[in-house]
Design a protein around this motif. Structure first.
Motif, PDB file in Angstrom:
ATOM      1  N   SER A  24       0.861  -1.182   0.000  1.00 23.61           N
ATOM      2  CA  SER A  24       0.000   0.000   0.000  1.00 23.61           C
ATOM      3  C   SER A  24       0.900   1.235   0.000  1.00 23.61           C
ATOM      4  CB  SER A  24      -0.912  -0.011   1.234  1.00 23.61           C
ATOM      5  OG  SER A  24      -1.742   1.125   1.233  1.00 23.61           O
ATOM      6  N   PRO A  25       1.191   1.770  -1.199  1.00 21.47           N
ATOM      7  CA  PRO A  25       2.115   2.893  -1.295  1.00 21.47           C
ATOM      8  C   PRO A  25       1.545   4.213  -0.767  1.00 21.47           C
ATOM      9  CG  PRO A  25       1.225   2.386  -3.446  1.00 21.47           C
ATOM     10  CD  PRO A  25       0.730   1.321  -2.504  1.00 21.47           C
ATOM     11  N   ALA A  26       0.226   4.287  -0.642  1.00 18.81           N
ATOM     12  CA  ALA A  26      -0.429   5.507  -0.147  1.00 18.81           C
ATOM     13  C   ALA A  26      -1.784   5.108   0.425  1.00 18.81           C
ATOM     14  CB  ALA A  26      -0.610   6.509  -1.290  1.00 18.81           C
ATOM     15  N   PRO A  27      -2.338   5.939   1.294  1.00 17.45           N
ATOM     16  CA  PRO A  27      -3.661   5.615   1.841  1.00 17.45           C
ATOM     17  C   PRO A  27      -4.686   5.404   0.718  1.00 17.45           C
ATOM     18  CG  PRO A  27      -2.687   7.453   3.035  1.00 17.45           C
ATOM     19  CD  PRO A  27      -1.797   7.185   1.854  1.00 17.45           C
ATOM     20  N   GLY A  28      -5.412   4.299   0.804  1.00 14.82           N
ATOM     21  CA  GLY A  28      -6.446   4.020  -0.187  1.00 14.82           C
ATOM     22  C   GLY A  28      -5.936   3.417  -1.483  1.00 14.82           C
ATOM     23  N   ARG A  29      -4.637   3.176  -1.608  1.00 11.83           N
ATOM     24  CA  ARG A  29      -4.062   2.545  -2.810  1.00 11.83           C
ATOM     25  C   ARG A  29      -3.478   1.200  -2.422  1.00 11.83           C
ATOM     26  NH1 ARG A  29       0.112   5.333  -6.061  1.00 11.83           N
ATOM     27  NH2 ARG A  29      -0.456   3.672  -7.488  1.00 11.83           N
ATOM     28  N   TYR A  30      -3.823   0.164  -3.196  1.00  9.63           N
ATOM     29  CA  TYR A  30      -3.385  -1.192  -2.901  1.00  9.63           C
ATOM     30  C   TYR A  30      -2.814  -1.812  -4.163  1.00  9.63           C
ATOM     31  CZ  TYR A  30      -6.546   0.011   0.809  1.00  9.63           C
ATOM     32  OH  TYR A  30      -7.172   0.680   1.829  1.00  9.63           O
ATOM     33  N   LEU A  31      -1.633  -2.404  -4.033  1.00 11.58           N
ATOM     34  CA  LEU A  31      -0.970  -3.017  -5.176  1.00 11.58           C
ATOM     35  C   LEU A  31      -0.756  -4.501  -4.927  1.00 11.58           C
ATOM     36  CD1 LEU A  31       1.866  -0.420  -5.958  1.00 11.58           C
ATOM     37  CD2 LEU A  31      -0.366  -0.619  -7.063  1.00 11.58           C
ATOM     38  N   LEU A  32      -1.044  -5.293  -5.946  1.00  8.25           N
ATOM     39  CA  LEU A  32      -0.720  -6.711  -5.964  1.00  8.25           C
ATOM     40  C   LEU A  32       0.537  -6.829  -6.809  1.00  8.25           C
ATOM     41  CD1 LEU A  32      -1.329  -9.726  -5.495  1.00  8.25           C
ATOM     42  CD2 LEU A  32      -2.830  -9.617  -7.502  1.00  8.25           C
ATOM     43  N   ASN A  33       1.626  -7.300  -6.204  1.00 11.66           N
ATOM     44  CA  ASN A  33       2.927  -7.400  -6.867  1.00 11.66           C
ATOM     45  C   ASN A  33       3.223  -8.868  -7.147  1.00 11.66           C
ATOM     46  OD1 ASN A  33       3.948  -4.468  -6.273  1.00 11.66           O
ATOM     47  ND2 ASN A  33       3.171  -5.253  -4.346  1.00 11.66           N
ATOM     48  N   ILE A  34       3.581  -9.173  -8.393  1.00 11.27           N
ATOM     49  CA  ILE A  34       3.842 -10.555  -8.803  1.00 11.27           C
ATOM     50  C   ILE A  34       5.117 -10.604  -9.621  1.00 11.27           C
ATOM     51  CG2 ILE A  34       2.998 -12.529 -10.133  1.00 11.27           C
ATOM     52  CD1 ILE A  34       0.158 -11.528  -9.594  1.00 11.27           C
ATOM     53  N   GLN A  35       5.991 -11.566  -9.279  1.00 14.89           N
ATOM     54  CA  GLN A  35       7.170 -11.840 -10.088  1.00 14.89           C
ATOM     55  C   GLN A  35       7.036 -13.262 -10.608  1.00 14.89           C
ATOM     56  OE1 GLN A  35      10.971 -11.958  -8.095  1.00 14.89           O
ATOM     57  NE2 GLN A  35      12.087 -11.734 -10.012  1.00 14.89           N
ATOM     58  N   PRO A  36       6.861 -13.428 -11.912  1.00 11.16           N
ATOM     59  CA  PRO A  36       6.724 -14.771 -12.473  1.00 11.16           C
ATOM     60  C   PRO A  36       8.048 -15.542 -12.402  1.00 11.16           C
ATOM     61  CG  PRO A  36       5.931 -13.103 -14.017  1.00 11.16           C
ATOM     62  CD  PRO A  36       6.653 -12.396 -12.919  1.00 11.16           C
ATOM     63  N   PHE A  37       7.949 -16.879 -12.297  1.00 10.21           N
ATOM     64  CA  PHE A  37       9.150 -17.713 -12.364  1.00 10.21           C
ATOM     65  C   PHE A  37       9.843 -17.477 -13.695  1.00 10.21           C
ATOM     66  CE2 PHE A  37       7.667 -20.442  -8.867  1.00 10.21           C
ATOM     67  CZ  PHE A  37       8.874 -20.597  -8.203  1.00 10.21           C
ATOM     68  N   GLY A  38      11.160 -17.438 -13.671  1.00 14.62           N
ATOM     69  CA  GLY A  38      11.939 -17.272 -14.895  1.00 14.62           C
ATOM     70  C   GLY A  38      12.040 -15.840 -15.358  1.00 14.62           C
ATOM     71  N   SER A  39      11.590 -14.893 -14.551  1.00 15.92           N
ATOM     72  CA  SER A  39      11.627 -13.488 -14.943  1.00 15.92           C
ATOM     73  C   SER A  39      12.160 -12.648 -13.789  1.00 15.92           C
ATOM     74  CB  SER A  39      10.226 -13.005 -15.318  1.00 15.92           C
ATOM     75  OG  SER A  39      10.242 -11.614 -15.581  1.00 15.92           O
ATOM     76  N   ASP A  40      12.864 -11.590 -14.141  1.00 21.13           N
ATOM     77  CA  ASP A  40      13.315 -10.626 -13.125  1.00 21.13           C
ATOM     78  C   ASP A  40      12.355  -9.453 -13.025  1.00 21.13           C
ATOM     79  OD1 ASP A  40      15.567 -12.103 -12.455  1.00 21.13           O
ATOM     80  OD2 ASP A  40      16.799 -11.144 -13.998  1.00 21.13           O
ATOM     81  N   ASP A  41      11.358  -9.434 -13.907  1.00 18.27           N
ATOM     82  CA  ASP A  41      10.389  -8.335 -13.917  1.00 18.27           C
ATOM     83  C   ASP A  41       9.373  -8.502 -12.796  1.00 18.27           C
ATOM     84  OD1 ASP A  41      11.603  -7.295 -16.186  1.00 18.27           O
ATOM     85  OD2 ASP A  41      10.254  -8.364 -17.547  1.00 18.27           O
ATOM     86  N   LEU A  42       8.959  -7.396 -12.240  1.00 19.91           N
ATOM     87  CA  LEU A  42       7.925  -7.379 -11.214  1.00 19.91           C
ATOM     88  C   LEU A  42       6.679  -6.744 -11.820  1.00 19.91           C
ATOM     89  CD1 LEU A  42       7.329  -8.021  -8.224  1.00 19.91           C
ATOM     90  CD2 LEU A  42       8.023  -5.688  -7.702  1.00 19.91           C
ATOM     91  N   LEU A  43       5.591  -7.487 -11.855  1.00 17.06           N
ATOM     92  CA  LEU A  43       4.327  -6.970 -12.371  1.00 17.06           C
ATOM     93  C   LEU A  43       3.545  -6.372 -11.218  1.00 17.06           C
ATOM     94  CD1 LEU A  43       3.366 -10.054 -14.566  1.00 17.06           C
ATOM     95  CD2 LEU A  43       4.545  -7.982 -15.309  1.00 17.06           C
ATOM     96  N   ARG A  44       3.003  -5.168 -11.405  1.00 20.12           N
ATOM     97  CA  ARG A  44       2.223  -4.514 -10.358  1.00 20.12           C
ATOM     98  C   ARG A  44       0.827  -4.202 -10.891  1.00 20.12           C
ATOM     99  NH1 ARG A  44       7.391  -1.579  -9.108  1.00 20.12           N
ATOM    100  NH2 ARG A  44       8.024  -2.471  -7.109  1.00 20.12           N
ATOM    101  N   PHE A  45      -0.162  -4.568 -10.075  1.00 21.20           N
ATOM    102  CA  PHE A  45      -1.554  -4.321 -10.427  1.00 21.20           C
ATOM    103  C   PHE A  45      -2.188  -3.530  -9.302  1.00 21.20           C
ATOM    104  CE2 PHE A  45      -0.233  -8.345 -12.231  1.00 21.20           C
ATOM    105  CZ  PHE A  45      -0.611  -8.245 -13.553  1.00 21.20           C
ATOM    106  N   GLU A  46      -2.762  -2.387  -9.614  1.00 20.57           N
ATOM    107  CA  GLU A  46      -3.504  -1.650  -8.582  1.00 20.57           C
ATOM    108  C   GLU A  46      -4.878  -2.303  -8.463  1.00 20.57           C
ATOM    109  OE1 GLU A  46      -4.737   2.821  -7.108  1.00 20.57           O
ATOM    110  OE2 GLU A  46      -3.328   2.574  -8.765  1.00 20.57           O
TER     111      GLU A  46
END
Length: 75
Positions: A10-32
């Motif tokens: 939760s980077p700020a009040p009222g904001r929520y992020l689902l963070n996912i890093q898939p296997f085999g990847s260094d990328d981080l996917l973020r979904f609000e």
């Protein structure tokens, strides 16, 4: 897709992020996500985690801990 990492932030009040890093990847996917989605994830996730980790096998037996069957027998 299988996640190597998955977590909520939760980077700020009222904001929520689902963070996912898939296997085999260094990328981080973020979904609000909305607060209602956050609540659903937390409630369902807790229920699933507890039901999977706390299962106790039930062994039916006619005897109690004292070695006798003290239940009422049908007439």
């Amino acid at each position: 897709m299988i996640a190597k990492l998955a977590y909520l932030t939760s980077p700020a009040p009222g904001r929520y992020l689902l963070n996912i890093q898939p296997f085999g990847s260094d990328d981080l996917l973020r979904f609000e996500i909305a607060q209602c989605h956050l609540a659903n994830i937390v409630i369902t996730g807790t229920s699933l985690a507890l039901s999977e980790s706390n299962r106790v096998p039930v062994t039916p037996t006619k005897e109690n801990a004292h070695g006798s069957d003290r239940r009422q027998q049908p007439a």
